[in-house]
Design a protein around this motif. Structure first.
Motif, short mmCIF file in Angstrom:
data_model
loop_
_atom_site.label_atom_id
_atom_site.label_comp_id
_atom_site.label_asym_id
_atom_site.label_seq_id
_atom_site.Cartn_x
_atom_site.Cartn_y
_atom_site.Cartn_z
N PHE A 134 107.50 64.12 78.96
CA PHE A 134 105.98 64.99 78.81
C PHE A 134 105.52 64.68 77.42
N THR A 135 104.31 64.22 77.61
CA THR A 135 103.50 64.13 76.16
C THR A 135 102.26 65.04 76.47
N GLY A 136 101.89 65.54 75.29
CA GLY A 136 100.63 66.11 75.44
C GLY A 136 100.52 67.63 74.64
N ARG A 137 99.73 68.44 74.76
CA ARG A 137 99.29 69.66 74.00
C ARG A 137 100.32 70.70 74.85
N LEU A 138 101.00 71.48 73.93
CA LEU A 138 101.63 72.66 74.60
C LEU A 138 100.84 73.79 74.85
N ILE A 139 100.22 73.80 75.76
CA ILE A 139 99.22 75.00 76.09
C ILE A 139 99.47 75.29 77.74
N PRO A 140 99.36 76.50 78.07
CA PRO A 140 99.68 76.92 79.29
C PRO A 140 99.31 75.90 80.71
N ARG A 141 97.85 75.57 80.41
CA ARG A 141 97.32 74.64 81.54
C ARG A 141 98.13 73.32 81.65
N ILE A 198 110.09 66.35 75.22
CA ILE A 198 108.73 66.97 75.14
C ILE A 198 108.22 66.61 73.80
N ALA A 199 106.93 65.61 73.88
CA ALA A 199 106.28 65.15 72.64
C ALA A 199 104.82 65.76 72.61
N GLY A 200 104.69 66.82 71.71
CA GLY A 200 103.39 67.54 71.52
C GLY A 200 103.60 68.87 70.98
N GLY A 201 102.57 69.12 70.20
CA GLY A 201 102.53 70.44 69.34
C GLY A 201 101.74 71.46 69.91
N SER A 202 101.65 72.73 69.43
CA SER A 202 100.94 73.75 70.08
C SER A 202 99.99 74.46 69.13
N THR A 203 98.89 74.74 69.27
CA THR A 203 97.95 75.55 68.28
C THR A 203 98.22 77.22 68.75
N ARG A 204 99.02 77.40 69.62
CA ARG A 204 98.98 78.77 70.12
C ARG A 204 100.41 79.39 69.55
N SER A 205 100.13 80.46 68.82
CA SER A 205 101.20 80.91 67.98
C SER A 205 102.26 81.55 69.07
N GLY A 206 103.52 80.86 68.83
CA GLY A 206 104.69 81.35 69.50
C GLY A 206 105.02 80.81 70.77
N TYR A 207 103.88 79.66 71.25
CA TYR A 207 104.14 79.22 72.61
C TYR A 207 105.28 78.00 72.60
N MET A 208 105.18 77.25 71.59
CA MET A 208 106.32 76.44 71.59
C MET A 208 107.72 77.07 71.39
N CYS A 216 103.35 64.67 84.65
CA CYS A 216 102.20 65.33 84.28
C CYS A 216 102.08 66.39 85.13
N PRO A 217 102.43 67.78 84.69
CA PRO A 217 102.27 68.75 85.85
C PRO A 217 101.30 69.62 85.45
#
Length: 365
Positions: free
Chosen positions: A187-194, A219-229, A266-267
């Motif tokens: 999986f690649t992309g932003r780590l956000i719920p959607r 899983i390749a991708g970061g998150s701007t949401r605190s704690g989500y990663m 890509c889910p």
């Protein structure tokens, strides 16, 4: 033609790490520069000079801040210059002011999603007024075009579809024989719920129960949401799913990550206007398992170059697709070949630029 491309205030060109909009801006600009004069204006960054030339594209960087502060710097820089077409990416509110500054010059609005034509960024009424000022609106998929037409029927006749693309030379299949041990799911992309990472992890848990072959998730991708990663790491540990979190991988290196995988998943749980990661995976010779929504359905052809999952909120649906491809090497290889073939034929940046150039040539007559 002399084409001006105005990037959003948040975006640095070239991208420091990644981001589909900045990737798209530079990739298309470089192809357009082969037959047109192309100027890009983006935000200043300490890593880059105020002016640079990349593959014939002149990139000028101005101070940023709020959208309107950035726009004032853009206007100061381009005032008095002459352009044949002005392209604004993802910022409908910039259309009116630049149209006012360059009366008679066609202004194009290139939309990459529905994000900036609705709440919380703007109201539907304001978005309708901004869109009405554009001479042409570029949507990156038929799905996005349809969504825009439904929301803003008065401008539907001015919307044109231009698919995004991929660097088919850099994103190419691995020539090395992968060891036939663990089955690697990427999986690649932003780590956000959607983006649906919890659905993926639960799917792999279910798939692992149906096979003795180990399944590894990358899983390749970061998150701007605190704690989500960390919450995703915790979920992987709870499910006992072998998962490697790479964090944010610069786009200049991400092609190497694709080459190490067996399948790409890509889910996405919400509408995707296009889904650039899917064509990057396909060009890298990976079969794609993806949610059947939005522009993804224009890229992934079910049972041809990948598998579309209709019940994409259910992990079991993805688990079934993962097991199917893992257990059928012939099917996997057939999809790999077709995925690469489709990217070469339809999803190259050259094809995107050629389509865009044709649109601009018509409005500039």
């Amino acid at each position: 033609m002399h084409i001006l491309i105005v990037a959003p205030e948040q975006i640095t060109v070239p991208p420091i790490l990644g981001g589909s909009v900045e990737i798209c801006i530079l990739a298309i600009a470089k192809k357009l520069a082969r037959s047109h004069r192309v100027t890009v204006v983006s935000r200043a960054h300490s890593r880059y000079p105020r002016h640079s030339v990349i593959d014939g594209v002149h990139i000028y960087r101005v101070p940023s801040g709020s959208p309107m502060k950035y726009l004032s710097h853009v206007k100061s820089f381009i005032k008095g210059k002459r352009f044949d077409v002005i392209q604004i990416d993802n910022r409908p509110r910039f259309v009116g002011p630049l149209k006012q500054l360059f009366k008679g010059t066609p202004v194009s609005l290139f939309l990459h999603s529905l994000t900036f034509v609705g709440a919380p960024f703007t109201s539907r009424a304001t978005a309708a007024k901004d869109l009405a000022k554009a001479d042409i609106i570029i949507a990156n998929s038929s799905s996005l075009k349809q969504q825009l037409s439904a929301r803003f029927p008065r401008i539907s006749g001015r919307i044109r579809k231009v698919w995004l693309g991929v660097d088919t030379n850099r994103f190419s299949p691995s020539r090395a024989n992968k060891p036939n041990k663990a089955f690697k799911v990427l999986f690649t992309g932003r780590l956000i719920p959607r983006k649906g990472v919890p659905v993926l992890l639960k799917a792999v848990k279910q798939a692992q129960s149906k096979t003795v072959r180990p399944i590894h998730v990358v899983i390749a991708g970061g998150s701007t949401r605190s704690g989500y990663m960390e919450s995703m790491r915790a979920l992987a540990r709870k499910l006992h799913v072998n998962t490697r979190f790479l964090g944010t991988v610069p786009h200049s290196r991400i092609h190497k990550v694709y080459r190490q995988a067996d399948v790409f998943v890509c889910p996405s749980q919400q509408h995707e206007a296009f889904g650039l990661v899917n064509v990057e995976a396909m060009s890298s010779g990976l079969p794609v398992i993806a949610s059947s929504n939005g522009g993804i359905k224009e890229i992934v052809r079910h049972n041809k170059n990948g598998i579309l999952v209709k019940d994409y909120r259910k992990p079991q649906a993805f688990a079934n697709a993962i097991v199917r491809l893992m257990n059928n090497k012939n099917l996997r290889n057939s999809m790999k070949r077709q995925a690469r073939k489709d990217c070469l034929a339809k999803f190259s940046w050259s094809a995107s630029a050629q389509r865009l150039s044709g649109v601009y040539s018509k409005i500039n007559r």
